[in-house]
Write a protein that holds these residues in place. Structure first.
Motif, short mmCIF file in Angstrom:
data_model
loop_
_atom_site.label_atom_id
_atom_site.label_comp_id
_atom_site.label_asym_id
_atom_site.label_seq_id
_atom_site.Cartn_x
_atom_site.Cartn_y
_atom_site.Cartn_z
N ARG A 125 45.80 43.98 33.76
CA ARG A 125 44.33 43.97 33.66
C ARG A 125 43.71 44.30 35.00
O ARG A 125 42.72 45.02 35.09
N ARG A 126 44.30 43.76 36.08
CA ARG A 126 43.79 44.01 37.42
C ARG A 126 43.92 45.49 37.76
O ARG A 126 43.00 46.10 38.29
N ARG A 148 55.70 32.62 31.83
CA ARG A 148 54.93 32.78 33.07
C ARG A 148 54.91 34.23 33.53
O ARG A 148 53.90 34.76 33.96
N ALA A 190 52.64 36.27 31.28
CA ALA A 190 51.23 36.01 31.58
C ALA A 190 50.82 36.72 32.86
O ALA A 190 49.75 37.33 32.94
N GLU A 191 51.70 36.67 33.84
CA GLU A 191 51.40 37.31 35.12
C GLU A 191 51.38 38.84 34.96
O GLU A 191 50.58 39.52 35.58
N GLN A 205 50.50 40.47 32.22
CA GLN A 205 49.24 40.81 31.56
C GLN A 205 48.09 40.80 32.56
O GLN A 205 47.25 41.70 32.58
N GLU A 206 48.07 39.76 33.38
CA GLU A 206 47.01 39.62 34.38
C GLU A 206 47.03 40.79 35.36
O GLU A 206 45.99 41.34 35.71
N THR A 207 48.23 41.16 35.80
CA THR A 207 48.36 42.26 36.76
C THR A 207 47.95 43.59 36.12
O THR A 207 47.29 44.40 36.76
#
Ligand code: ZN
Length: 110
Positions: free
Chosen positions: A17-18, A7, A10-11, A13-15
């Motif tokens: 990208r943001r 988790r 994944a978070e 990676q998402e951050t």
């Protein structure tokens, strides 16, 4: 919380990208502002650009702080101190970690 490492990854990676897209947006606004060498205070468009730039800077700041929290949580995980309140030493409830995997304090200390 066995899948917490997944988790957090994944978070992360998402951050990342943001942050990347916010940075690109921010750079675009800065470049556009440089193209129009007008005084911010007297140019309505300049004021809008300044406002957008501030908003983006705030979002970027937030995303970077979140990333730092994720990194810190991952470090606690590998150190074996994940899920333990950093203030009182109590075990943080699973439900809380489920909702907020980067939580470093229990609900009472939050
Ligand atoms: Zn606590």
């Amino acid at each position: 919380v066995s899948d917490v490492a997944t988790r957090l990854q994944a978070e992360e990676q998402e951050t990342l990208r943001r942050i990347e897209s916010l940075t690109a947006e921010y750079d675009g606004i800065v470049r556009a502002a440089q193209g129009t060498a007008n005084d911010d205070e007297h140019d309505p468009e300049g004021a809008t650009i300044a406002f957008e730039r501030e908003q983006l800077a705030a979002l970027l700041d937030q995303a970077r702080r979140h990333l730092a929290e994720i990194t810190a949580a991952a470090e606690r995980l590998s150190a074996g101190s994940y899920g333990v309140c950093t203030t009182c030493g109590a075990t943080i409830a699973d439900a809380r970690l489920e909702a907020r995997p980067t939580a470093r304090t229990c609900i009472n200390c939050a």
